[in-house]
Enzyme design. Structure first.
Site, PDB file in Angstrom:
ATOM      1  CD  GLU A 238      -3.225  -0.476   2.089  1.00 24.98           C
ATOM      2  OE1 GLU A 238      -3.054   0.299   3.316  1.00 24.98           O
ATOM      3  OE2 GLU A 238      -3.918  -1.280   2.083  1.00 24.98           O
ATOM      4  CG  ASP A 239       0.332   3.032   3.551  1.00 23.73           C
ATOM      5  OD1 ASP A 239       0.970   1.919   3.665  1.00 23.73           O
ATOM      6  OD2 ASP A 239      -0.712   3.390   4.223  1.00 23.73           O
TER       7      ASP A 239
END
Ligand code: ZN
Length: 180
Positions: free
Chosen positions: A66-67
């Site tokens: 994800e991030d």
């Protein structure tokens, strides 16, 4: 614990530290991102009595798709940590191409369909996030925003219940501390 499992856990820790090296938590104290990953992995380790190395590894890696800025993909996870770990991580990963509100809605919708391990991980992740909001809230978050986060996390966790009483009680305790 077998030496192979110890090696895999340490490799996952090293991989996560590398993948998230430039990231900090959103909280006012700006903690290194790895603190979140060690907290979530500690929670799943305690929840399973230290018996589930696959879940501990998945917890350390749960945000790598994800991030972060290092462009880790699913195939990389399969190659380095095997399909079982990669699949759990994929289960708890949001589709970042969707708008945030839609991602949040889908977490609630998908929760009941997650595997047992992914449910434990999801509850641990939300418990850690509540703790962060209590201990070190993002400076620009209003009381209303905190309340909304707690209510949303409770909805996601509602769909994950029935897998591990201990982690559920940790979550519930933190939920109760959020009287903003
Ligand atoms: Zn997380």
């Amino acid at each position: 614990m077998k030496s192979k499992k110890v090696l895999q856990i340490v490799r996952a820790l090293d991989f996560a530290a590398w993948a998230h090296s430039s990231q900090r938590r959103k909280g006012g104290e700006g903690e290194p991102y790895i603190n979140h990953l060690t907290e979530v992995s500690r929670l799943v380790a305690q929840a399973t009595g230290g018996k589930d190395a696959t879940l501990i590894i998945a917890a350390l890696l749960h945000d790598v798709l994800e991030d972060q800025g290092k462009h880790v993909n699913y195939e990389m996870l399969v190659g380095n940590f095997g399909k079982r770990v990669a699949k759990i991580v994929r289960e708890v990963t949001d589709d970042m191409s969707l708008p945030k509100a839609e991602r949040k809605r889908l977490q609630i919708e998908h929760a009941p369909h997650l595997s047992r391990r992914a449910k434990i991980l999801k509850i641990a992740d939300k418990a850690a996030n509540l703790n962060s909001i209590i201990e070190s809230p993002p400076k620009d978050w209003s009381v209303q925003r905190k309340r909304e986060y707690f209510a949303w996390a409770a909805e996601v966790v509602a769909g994950c219940r029935g897998v591990n009483p201990w982690i559920e009680s940790v979550f519930d305790e933190r939920l109760g501390e959020g009287n903003f």
